[in-house]
Design a protein around this motif. Structure first.
Motif, PDB file in Angstrom:
ATOM      1  N   MET A   1       0.856  -1.168   0.000  1.00 20.40           N
ATOM      2  CA  MET A   1       0.000   0.000   0.000  1.00 20.40           C
ATOM      3  C   MET A   1       0.898   1.226   0.000  1.00 20.40           C
ATOM      4  N   LYS A   2       0.440   2.292  -0.565  1.00 19.07           N
ATOM      5  CA  LYS A   2       1.193   3.535  -0.628  1.00 19.07           C
ATOM      6  C   LYS A   2       0.457   4.603   0.179  1.00 19.07           C
ATOM      7  N   ILE A   3       1.204   5.297   1.042  1.00 19.88           N
ATOM      8  CA  ILE A   3       0.666   6.452   1.760  1.00 19.88           C
ATOM      9  C   ILE A   3       1.638   7.592   1.487  1.00 19.88           C
ATOM     10  N   GLY A   4       1.155   8.574   0.738  1.00 21.70           N
ATOM     11  CA  GLY A   4       2.050   9.649   0.315  1.00 21.70           C
ATOM     12  C   GLY A   4       3.155   9.064  -0.520  1.00 21.70           C
ATOM     13  N   GLU A   5       4.387   9.396  -0.173  1.00 24.04           N
ATOM     14  CA  GLU A   5       5.531   8.855  -0.915  1.00 24.04           C
ATOM     15  C   GLU A   5       6.075   7.563  -0.318  1.00 24.04           C
ATOM     16  N   PHE A   6       5.464   7.088   0.756  1.00 20.75           N
ATOM     17  CA  PHE A   6       5.944   5.902   1.465  1.00 20.75           C
ATOM     18  C   PHE A   6       5.267   4.629   0.968  1.00 20.75           C
ATOM     19  N   GLU A   7       6.058   3.562   0.820  1.00 20.89           N
ATOM     20  CA  GLU A   7       5.523   2.213   0.623  1.00 20.89           C
ATOM     21  C   GLU A   7       5.278   1.678   2.023  1.00 20.89           C
ATOM     22  N   VAL A   8       4.062   1.225   2.313  1.00 21.96           N
ATOM     23  CA  VAL A   8       3.688   0.912   3.684  1.00 21.96           C
ATOM     24  C   VAL A   8       3.219  -0.530   3.828  1.00 21.96           C
ATOM     25  N   ASN A   9       3.704  -1.182   4.894  1.00 21.28           N
ATOM     26  CA  ASN A   9       3.197  -2.480   5.329  1.00 21.28           C
ATOM     27  C   ASN A   9       2.507  -2.266   6.665  1.00 21.28           C
ATOM     28  N   VAL A  10       1.309  -2.820   6.803  1.00 20.48           N
ATOM     29  CA  VAL A  10       0.539  -2.693   8.039  1.00 20.48           C
ATOM     30  C   VAL A  10       0.339  -4.080   8.620  1.00 20.48           C
ATOM     31  N   THR A  11       0.636  -4.208   9.918  1.00 18.68           N
ATOM     32  CA  THR A  11       0.359  -5.469  10.600  1.00 18.68           C
ATOM     33  C   THR A  11      -0.422  -5.158  11.870  1.00 18.68           C
ATOM     34  N   SER A  12      -1.171  -6.137  12.323  1.00 18.91           N
ATOM     35  CA  SER A  12      -1.976  -5.929  13.526  1.00 18.91           C
ATOM     36  C   SER A  12      -1.290  -6.520  14.750  1.00 18.91           C
ATOM     37  N   SER A  13       0.023  -6.441  14.760  1.00 18.08           N
ATOM     38  CA  SER A  13       0.766  -6.981  15.904  1.00 18.08           C
ATOM     39  C   SER A  13       0.576  -6.105  17.137  1.00 18.08           C
ATOM     40  N   LYS A  14       0.898  -6.681  18.263  1.00 15.90           N
ATOM     41  CA  LYS A  14       0.747  -5.973  19.533  1.00 15.90           C
ATOM     42  C   LYS A  14       1.729  -4.806  19.611  1.00 15.90           C
ATOM     43  N   CYS A  15       1.219  -3.689  20.013  1.00 17.91           N
ATOM     44  CA  CYS A  15       2.047  -2.524  20.285  1.00 17.91           C
ATOM     45  C   CYS A  15       2.105  -2.350  21.793  1.00 17.91           C
ATOM     46  N   PRO A  16       3.175  -1.764  22.304  1.00 19.67           N
ATOM     47  CA  PRO A  16       3.316  -1.645  23.755  1.00 19.67           C
ATOM     48  C   PRO A  16       2.260  -0.762  24.430  1.00 19.67           C
ATOM     49  N   MET A  17       1.649   0.127  23.676  1.00 20.82           N
ATOM     50  CA  MET A  17       0.635   0.999  24.267  1.00 20.82           C
ATOM     51  C   MET A  17      -0.742   0.558  23.785  1.00 20.82           C
ATOM     52  N   PRO A  18      -1.686   0.404  24.696  1.00 22.52           N
ATOM     53  CA  PRO A  18      -2.984  -0.186  24.353  1.00 22.52           C
ATOM     54  C   PRO A  18      -3.818   0.593  23.335  1.00 22.52           C
ATOM     55  N   GLN A  19      -3.605   1.897  23.208  1.00 21.06           N
ATOM     56  CA  GLN A  19      -4.425   2.656  22.253  1.00 21.06           C
ATOM     57  C   GLN A  19      -4.036   2.395  20.797  1.00 21.06           C
ATOM     58  N   PHE A  20      -2.895   1.738  20.584  1.00 21.25           N
ATOM     59  CA  PHE A  20      -2.441   1.458  19.227  1.00 21.25           C
ATOM     60  C   PHE A  20      -2.758   0.016  18.853  1.00 21.25           C
ATOM     61  N   SER A  21      -3.347  -0.156  17.676  1.00 23.75           N
ATOM     62  CA  SER A  21      -3.740  -1.506  17.262  1.00 23.75           C
ATOM     63  C   SER A  21      -2.992  -2.017  16.033  1.00 23.75           C
ATOM     64  N   ILE A  22      -2.244  -1.127  15.356  1.00 27.18           N
ATOM     65  CA  ILE A  22      -1.506  -1.569  14.171  1.00 27.18           C
ATOM     66  C   ILE A  22      -0.053  -1.090  14.235  1.00 27.18           C
ATOM     67  N   THR A  23       0.810  -1.836  13.564  1.00 26.18           N
ATOM     68  CA  THR A  23       2.213  -1.463  13.426  1.00 26.18           C
ATOM     69  C   THR A  23       2.454  -1.065  11.981  1.00 26.18           C
ATOM     70  N   ILE A  24       3.136   0.046  11.803  1.00 25.28           N
ATOM     71  CA  ILE A  24       3.419   0.566  10.471  1.00 25.28           C
ATOM     72  C   ILE A  24       4.906   0.427  10.183  1.00 25.28           C
ATOM     73  N   GLU A  25       5.211  -0.125   9.023  1.00 24.11           N
ATOM     74  CA  GLU A  25       6.572  -0.120   8.489  1.00 24.11           C
ATOM     75  C   GLU A  25       6.492   0.579   7.144  1.00 24.11           C
ATOM     76  N   ALA A  26       7.040   1.780   7.091  1.00 19.63           N
ATOM     77  CA  ALA A  26       6.972   2.584   5.876  1.00 19.63           C
ATOM     78  C   ALA A  26       8.376   2.774   5.318  1.00 19.63           C
ATOM     79  N   LYS A  27       8.490   2.728   4.012  1.00 20.58           N
ATOM     80  CA  LYS A  27       9.793   2.891   3.361  1.00 20.58           C
ATOM     81  C   LYS A  27       9.774   4.172   2.552  1.00 20.58           C
TER      82      LYS A  27
END
Length: 186
Positions: A1-27
């Motif tokens: 997926m592309k967001i702006g100029e970034f190529e983005v991978n989204v995963t629903s892995s656990k984040c250390p803070m409860p308000q966050f539900s997805i992890t973003i890896e953008a290139k």
């Protein structure tokens, strides 16, 4: 997926803070060589952690931790895709500002960044007048040092440092930490 100029991978892995539900890896489309060091000293030591071996910086901004790597990778946790879009837009602005700084005054050396990371309130206090006059608006020089390192105040907020008898303190600071760090705190 592309967001702006970034190529983005989204995963629903656990984040250390409860308000966050997805992890973003953008290139990012380009390398961030030289930009990482600018980012590491653009933010106060309490908000930026520089990792020399990984060629990365972790910023504590926007109520989260954002990892930015020299190879263009940007990682963080987000509430949802809209939140991720907003954060990536801000990260792009930060990177663009850092590119301007790098092209105008240059990127700091690894040694400068390491000095910056070791700078603490007590160390900075040693370069202030230590007379607690209150002319800067703070009750003590120690309080001013803490606010300078948090990014809330500047060295120029201390009017005594403009006087000849205290200028030697600031010159010693500049000698030890260099012009780029001095400029950021001024």
């Amino acid at each position: 997926m592309k967001i702006g100029e970034f190529e983005v991978n989204v995963t629903s892995s656990k984040c250390p803070m409860p308000q966050f539900s997805i992890t973003i890896e953008a290139k990012a489309p380009r390398s961030l060589k030289g930009i990482i060091e600018v980012l590491a000293i653009k933010y106060p030591p309490s908000k930026a952690i520089y990792f020399k071996e990984q060629r990365s910086v972790t910023l504590r901004i926007f109520n989260r931790m954002i990892g930015i790597y020299e190879n263009g990778l940007v990682t963080f946790c987000a509430e949802n895709l809209d939140d991720a879009r907003k954060v990536l837009k801000k990260v792009k602005e930060i990177i663009d500002e850092a590119r301007i700084i790098a092209s105008t005054i240059g990127s700091p050396s690894v040694e400068e960044v390491e000095k910056w990371n070791k700078l603490n309130t007590l160390e900075l206090y040693n370069y202030l007048p230590k007379i607690n006059c209150g002319e800067c608006g703070e009750a003590t020089c120690m309080a001013l040092a803490a606010k300078i390192l948090s990014g809330e105040r500047k060295l120029t907020d201390c009017p005594l440092l403009q006087r000849e008898e205290y200028r030697k303190l600031i010159n010693k600071f500049r000698e030890k930490y260099g012009d780029k760090i001095f400029a950021i705190l001024s």
